[in-house]
Design a protein around this motif. Structure first.
Motif, short mmCIF file in Angstrom:
data_model
loop_
_atom_site.label_atom_id
_atom_site.label_comp_id
_atom_site.label_asym_id
_atom_site.label_seq_id
_atom_site.Cartn_x
_atom_site.Cartn_y
_atom_site.Cartn_z
N PRO B 236 -3.83 -39.80 28.50
CA PRO B 236 -3.24 -38.91 29.54
C PRO B 236 -1.82 -39.35 29.51
N LEU B 237 -1.54 -40.74 29.31
CA LEU B 237 -0.02 -41.31 29.20
C LEU B 237 0.91 -40.66 28.16
N LEU B 238 0.23 -40.53 27.07
CA LEU B 238 0.82 -39.68 25.74
C LEU B 238 0.89 -38.48 25.57
N HIS B 239 0.06 -37.84 26.70
CA HIS B 239 -0.08 -36.43 26.96
C HIS B 239 1.36 -35.99 27.62
N ASP B 240 1.84 -36.93 28.59
CA ASP B 240 3.16 -36.70 29.00
C ASP B 240 4.33 -36.85 28.36
N PHE B 241 4.10 -37.56 27.26
CA PHE B 241 5.23 -37.39 26.10
C PHE B 241 5.11 -36.62 25.17
N ASN B 242 3.86 -35.90 25.05
CA ASN B 242 3.40 -34.78 23.98
C ASN B 242 2.32 -33.99 24.36
N PRO B 243 2.41 -32.87 25.02
CA PRO B 243 1.21 -32.15 25.48
C PRO B 243 0.30 -31.78 24.29
N ARG B 244 0.74 -31.69 22.92
CA ARG B 244 -0.01 -31.25 22.08
C ARG B 244 -0.55 -32.93 21.27
N ILE B 245 -0.81 -33.84 21.92
CA ILE B 245 -0.58 -35.34 21.41
C ILE B 245 -2.33 -35.30 20.62
N ILE B 246 -3.28 -34.62 21.10
CA ILE B 246 -4.41 -34.50 20.42
C ILE B 246 -4.22 -33.93 18.93
#
Lengths: 342, 342
Positions: B236-246
């Motif tokens: 979720p934290l990485l998602h804040d950086f990049n919404p397409r992190i997955i």
């Protein structure tokens, strides 16, 4: 000799950096990393371990008012006390677009001008394993591919095109501005002799051991910057998973650098002109063909004349040109080839 | 046809998976991922897009009491209603050591036995891009080297040495238990047909579209597990950086898989110290890792600190010293490293 200085000379020798009378320019912001690098090199020079002409170079960005001037004053004092040559540059005005990027460009242009003036064989900067870990994470998060996971290199030839870490601390030597690319034709090294072994606490520790204060950039606390959020929020969380996360990420970047020839040039949608210019001349056509094949799904209808037209585009030196191909076109723009289907 | 099913058949064909009368075993926990895979394959079979014998396989770990039995009952109902063959296995008792690891081993042994029984050409599991992103991060954080950044493969031959994702969901086909290694000599595929394109919300969405409930594993909420902390806190934290992190992490793993193989000169049982001293310093670690991987059959449980300990052994100058590793040890003797299992 302080262990920091011993580690530096070991790395300096491992990288076979200048030690025989050459001039070395050290970029000094006033922070612990660059100050420790400057002072350790000075100690090595004083103790005759290194025979170099040491030139400090400080660039005043004038981004933080009196704070910026205090940084400059600090570096002046530091170098005067130690009789280290100093060159100071001043930002004229910031161009449009990304402020961080423009500031970095201006700084590196100043470093290169200084190196040109003193005939330096190398420009050294104080990047540490912490910077490497942050760069690695920034590149990973924005999906910059295999290239980005290589992070920063400890040694590069000035004029090399840097890895794609646009919003990172990665310098861009051959910047393109409105006046065209800034090219450095001399073989000057850009070196980061702290990158593979020093952590931030090592540079701070060495400064403390010398009783030297260092400056602290308040922008390092501004979480509006992606890099600061990575340092202040993401890395502490990762540290909970692995207390040696900095070393782990930095060594992963080093591992990536050690991989045999990455086929990265032809995997992405864009093909870097600089990558093509660096490979063997007779492989250029094959590389272009392989890249086009991936973009188009096949080499169908591609003839030698098409490949040769793209090769001419690569070597033409002009920017912004187009080659029409069956089913699409290749455009050269900002040092990159891009393929678009019709 | 639902887009989920269309994507699955496209991937099934891209991977040239069995479609000509062969049996395929699908591991079904009862969660959305495995249920969606089973039901989409069933739809493809019903609509004659795929000519396969579909066999569901559910393993009851008996780790969560009545919840585990309810999972089993759910899978029984699901398959009975749809006339899908089902094989159910039960955990006897858990061995010592890592519970997650033991549970996974037992499950994969059951899947292989089932495949053996029905003469299946492939075992399919419901791993998604989310699992791939989590595996990538787990491997990155523990410093598992270049291998680990490749994450999971969409297709493997059973009996291949698995990539090193010790505490991940990566199955280990050639498990070693107290009875020695479990080997599968037939050429059976282990396939993950959702891995490269489906996200968890896709599998849940397809189940919803069919009006099918799926089971929810409460262990997925237990942050005592590293993987759960990665899913619930880090991502979720990485998602804040990049919404397409997955997607970004999963495609980075795919890129890594597409790299040419690492040079693997070190296949012998012994590794010459002099060879290591001659190669680039930063390649030493990867060479040691690659050698250990071959000696041990995998890099499972190998951490950066282990590699570094062996590196220190290499460069120590002393002779006859030993480094203890998980499952064995490396001894330096007469200028050579030798690995021995416990």
């Amino acid at each position: 000799m302080h262990s920091f200085v011993r580690s530096l000379i070991t790395e300096w020798r491992r990288l076979t950096l200048p030690c025989d009378g050459e001039a070395v320019v050290v970029g000094v912001s006033g922070g612990a990393d660059s100050v420790s690098l400057l002072l350790a090199l000075d100690e090595l020079r004083q103790t005759k371990k290194l025979d170099i002409r040491l030139v400090a170079a400080h660039f005043n960005h004038h981004l933080r008012g009196p704070e910026s001037d205090a940084d400059e004053e600090f570096v002046r004092q530091l170098t005067v006390e130690r009789k280290i040559e100093l060159s100071v540059g001043h930002a004229k005005q910031l161009g449009p677009g990304n402020t961080e990027q423009n500031a970095r460009n201006a700084r590196y242009q100043f470093l290169h001008r200084t190196a040109e003036n003193v005939g330096a064989a190398a420009i050294a900067t104080g990047h540490t394993m912490n910077d490497q870990a942050e760069t690695f994470l920034m590149n990973l998060i924005r999906g910059s591919g295999v290239d980005g996971l290589c992070g920063m290199r400890a040694v590069r030839l000035a004029g090399d095109v840097p890895p794609p870490s646009a919003d990172g601390c990665e310098p861009h030597d051959a910047e393109e501005d409105e006046h065209g690319p800034l090219l450095f034709t001399t073989s000057r090294l850009l070196v980061r002799p702290l990158l593979t072994w020093a952590k931030r606490r090592d540079t701070e520790g060495y400064c403390h051991s010398l009783g030297v204060e260092y400056r602290y950039d308040t922008m390092n606390e501004d979480t509006a910057f992606r890099r600061v959020r990575i340092r202040k929020i993401l890395l502490p969380l990762l540290h909970d998973f692995n207390p040696r996360i900095i070393e782990t990420l930095a060594s992963t970047a080093m591992l990536m650098q050690s991989l045999p020839d990455l086929p990265s040039a032809n995997t992405g949608r864009e093909l870097k002109v600089s990558d093509l210019v660096e490979i063997e001349r007779h492989q250029v056509g094959e590389t272009i063909r392989s890249w086009l094949s991936k973009q188009r799904g096949s080499t169908r209808s591609l003839q030698l004349k098409h490949i040769e037209a793209v090769e001419r585009l690569v070597f033409s030196g002009k920017s912004g040109r187009v080659v029409e191909l069956p089913g699409g076109r290749v455009t050269k723009s900002k040092g990159r080839l891009v393929y678009d289907n019709n």
